[in-house]
Design an enzyme around this catalytic site. Structure first.
Site, PDB file in Angstrom:
ATOM      1  N   SER A 142       0.869  -1.184   0.000  1.00  0.00           N
ATOM      2  CA  SER A 142       0.000   0.000   0.000  1.00  0.00           C
ATOM      3  C   SER A 142       0.903   1.230   0.000  1.00  0.00           C
ATOM      4  O   SER A 142       2.090   1.129   0.352  1.00  0.00           O
ATOM      5  CB  SER A 142      -0.848  -0.008   1.278  1.00  0.00           C
ATOM      6  OG  SER A 142      -1.465   1.248   1.497  1.00  0.00           O
ATOM      7  N   TYR A 155      -2.250  -1.344  10.366  1.00  0.00           N
ATOM      8  CA  TYR A 155      -2.186  -1.440   8.902  1.00  0.00           C
ATOM      9  C   TYR A 155      -0.845  -0.909   8.379  1.00  0.00           C
ATOM     10  O   TYR A 155      -0.173  -1.550   7.569  1.00  0.00           O
ATOM     11  CB  TYR A 155      -3.357  -0.643   8.316  1.00  0.00           C
ATOM     12  CG  TYR A 155      -3.570  -0.803   6.830  1.00  0.00           C
ATOM     13  CD1 TYR A 155      -4.326  -1.857   6.326  1.00  0.00           C
ATOM     14  CD2 TYR A 155      -3.036   0.102   5.920  1.00  0.00           C
ATOM     15  CE1 TYR A 155      -4.544  -2.004   4.965  1.00  0.00           C
ATOM     16  CE2 TYR A 155      -3.240  -0.032   4.560  1.00  0.00           C
ATOM     17  CZ  TYR A 155      -4.001  -1.079   4.078  1.00  0.00           C
ATOM     18  OH  TYR A 155      -4.210  -1.220   2.723  1.00  0.00           O
TER      19      TYR A 155
HETATM   20  P1  NAD Z   1     -11.600  -6.123  -0.024  1.00  0.00           P
HETATM   21  O1  NAD Z   1     -12.191  -5.994   1.340  1.00  0.00           O
HETATM   22  O2  NAD Z   1     -12.408  -5.812  -1.231  1.00  0.00           O
HETATM   23  O3  NAD Z   1     -11.022  -7.605  -0.222  1.00  0.00           O
HETATM   24  C1  NAD Z   1     -10.310  -8.255   0.791  1.00  0.00           C
HETATM   25  C2  NAD Z   1     -10.254  -9.729   0.470  1.00  0.00           C
HETATM   26  O4  NAD Z   1      -9.567 -10.386   1.557  1.00  0.00           O
HETATM   27  C3  NAD Z   1     -11.642 -10.392   0.399  1.00  0.00           C
HETATM   28  O5  NAD Z   1     -11.621 -11.386  -0.599  1.00  0.00           O
HETATM   29  C4  NAD Z   1     -11.792 -11.021   1.772  1.00  0.00           C
HETATM   30  O6  NAD Z   1     -12.686 -12.125   1.801  1.00  0.00           O
HETATM   31  C5  NAD Z   1     -10.361 -11.461   2.020  1.00  0.00           C
HETATM   32  N1  NAD Z   1     -10.089 -11.724   3.425  1.00  0.00           N
HETATM   33  C6  NAD Z   1     -10.272 -10.918   4.498  1.00  0.00           C
HETATM   34  N2  NAD Z   1      -9.929 -11.576   5.626  1.00  0.00           N
HETATM   35  C7  NAD Z   1      -9.504 -12.808   5.248  1.00  0.00           C
HETATM   36  C8  NAD Z   1      -9.006 -13.943   5.943  1.00  0.00           C
HETATM   37  N3  NAD Z   1      -8.883 -13.960   7.283  1.00  0.00           N
HETATM   38  N4  NAD Z   1      -8.687 -15.039   5.226  1.00  0.00           N
HETATM   39  C9  NAD Z   1      -8.824 -15.069   3.870  1.00  0.00           C
HETATM   40  N5  NAD Z   1      -9.277 -14.021   3.169  1.00  0.00           N
HETATM   41  C10 NAD Z   1      -9.603 -12.912   3.850  1.00  0.00           C
HETATM   42  O7  NAD Z   1     -10.261  -5.247   0.043  1.00  0.00           O
HETATM   43  P2  NAD Z   1      -9.329  -4.630  -1.116  1.00  0.00           P
HETATM   44  O8  NAD Z   1      -9.466  -3.178  -1.040  1.00  0.00           O
HETATM   45  O9  NAD Z   1      -9.503  -5.339  -2.402  1.00  0.00           O
HETATM   46  O10 NAD Z   1      -7.892  -4.974  -0.499  1.00  0.00           O
HETATM   47  C11 NAD Z   1      -7.066  -5.983  -0.992  1.00  0.00           C
HETATM   48  C12 NAD Z   1      -5.624  -5.688  -0.590  1.00  0.00           C
HETATM   49  O11 NAD Z   1      -5.220  -4.454  -1.166  1.00  0.00           O
HETATM   50  C13 NAD Z   1      -5.438  -5.533   0.917  1.00  0.00           C
HETATM   51  O12 NAD Z   1      -4.209  -6.126   1.305  1.00  0.00           O
HETATM   52  C14 NAD Z   1      -5.378  -4.039   1.099  1.00  0.00           C
HETATM   53  O13 NAD Z   1      -4.649  -3.674   2.235  1.00  0.00           O
HETATM   54  C15 NAD Z   1      -4.680  -3.628  -0.177  1.00  0.00           C
HETATM   55  N6  NAD Z   1      -4.868  -2.221  -0.521  1.00  0.00           N
HETATM   56  C16 NAD Z   1      -6.120  -1.730  -0.774  1.00  0.00           C
HETATM   57  C17 NAD Z   1      -6.253  -0.390  -1.110  1.00  0.00           C
HETATM   58  C18 NAD Z   1      -7.580   0.229  -1.423  1.00  0.00           C
HETATM   59  O14 NAD Z   1      -7.635   1.452  -1.560  1.00  0.00           O
HETATM   60  N7  NAD Z   1      -8.639  -0.544  -1.550  1.00  0.00           N
HETATM   61  C19 NAD Z   1      -5.131   0.419  -1.168  1.00  0.00           C
HETATM   62  C20 NAD Z   1      -3.895  -0.113  -0.890  1.00  0.00           C
HETATM   63  C21 NAD Z   1      -3.774  -1.442  -0.585  1.00  0.00           C
END
Ligand code: NAD
Length: 260
Positions: A142, A155
């Site tokens: 991130s 985080y």
């Molecule tokens: P999201 O909530 O849409 O998806 C998260 C996924 O992780 C889902 O499939 C969920 O079921 C799964 N998950 C959660 N807990 C779990 C567990 N204990 N075991 C197995 N699966 C689990 O989130 P997202 O925004 O797509 O985030 C995905 C990644 O990207 C994360 O690591 C997040 O930190 C990173 N990220 C997101 C953003 C953003 O702006 N959305 C920015 C930077 C980084």
């Protein structure tokens, strides 16, 4: 390009993970899906991706807080698809609170899912990559892996740790046909961020659309949200021959967030 290879994408039932799984599948890669959600919806998703791209798509609902289930996820990918060539450590959660108010249990969960899970999955997948002399590990970090914000202690700590793990993995595998890189997105409009938008709209008594704009404006010079498809495109590039000497890097895709 990736025909015959298999990618494990953790947390791929939603958001960025799903975007990456679809982009890799579009390139011919077999996919091991993982993540939580309604079983019928996940099964529909599995069948849709398989039919749309003509690749093998499997699903194992391993809980990323449990090392034994993570090992099983990797073992099942090898058993069902024949290999574990690409590992995308993507599953992640967020909790927003000041350190003095941060629940211990939320700290443990964020560190387990966003950081320790990547260690356990990498440890389980690397022997298979080493055996075949080819592998790609992509850690979804991130902008918060490079800079901090208040109220996100767990985080920010986990994502900085993930950037460190990326470098160690890259060094240890440098001459084994394997690369390891981190992708550092800024704001991507996914359920994880929608929760923060909803909380902000509620706290400030403003419409959701305004909260969405305010959130991006606070951090990014570019006022657009990145999409899961764009992160998927970057992941496909990292799996390509053109990226075969790129390793140990952290690639920002963040609308200029960390350029400031
Ligand atoms: P999201 O909530 O849409 O998806 C998260 C996924 O992780 C889902 O499939 C969920 O079921 C799964 N998950 C959660 N807990 C779990 C567990 N204990 N075991 C197995 N699966 C689990 O989130 P997202 O925004 O797509 O985030 C995905 C990644 O990207 C994360 O690591 C997040 O930190 C990173 N990220 C997101 C953003 C953003 O702006 N959305 C920015 C930077 C980084």
């Amino acid at each position: 390009m990736l025909k015959g290879k298999t990618a494990i994408v953790t947390g791929s039932t939603s958001g960025i993970g799903l975007g990456i799984a679809q982009a890799l599948a579009a390139d011919g890669c077999n996919i091991m899906l993982n993540g939580f959600g309604d079983p019928a919806a996940i099964e529909r998703l599995r069948q849709e991706i398989a039919a749309q791209y003509g690749v093998g798509v499997e699903y194992v609902g391993a809980d990323m807080t449990k090392p034994s289930e993570i090992r099983e996820l990797v073992a099942e990918a090898v058993r069902r698809c024949g290999s574990a060539d690409i590992l995308v450590n993507n599953a992640g959660i967020q909790h927003v609170a000041k350190i003095v108010d941060f629940p211990d249990e939320r700290w443990d969960a964020v560190i387990a899912i966003n950081l320790s899970a990547a260690f356990h999955a990498t440890k389980a997948a690397l022997p298979h990559m080493i055996e075949r002399g080819w592998g790609r590990v992509i850690n979804i970090a991130s902008a918060h892996g490079l800079v901090a914000s208040g109220e996100k202690a767990a985080y920010v700590t986990a994502k900085h740790g993930l950037v460190g793990l990326t470098k160690v993995t890259a060094i240890e595998t440098a001459n084994q046909g394997i690369t390891c890189n981190a992708i550092c997105p800024g704001w991507v409009l996914t359920p994880l961020v929608q929760q923060q938008i909803d909380a902000r709209a509620k706290a400030a008594g403003i419409p959701s659309a305004q909260a969405r704009q305010d959130l991006v404006r606070e951090k990014q010079p570019m006022l657009d949200y990145t999409t899961p498809e764009k992160i998927g495109g970057l992941a496909v590039f990292l799996c390509s021959e053109a990226a075969s000497t790129m390793t140990g890097t952290s690639l920002s895709i963040d609308g200029g967030w960390v350029a400031q």
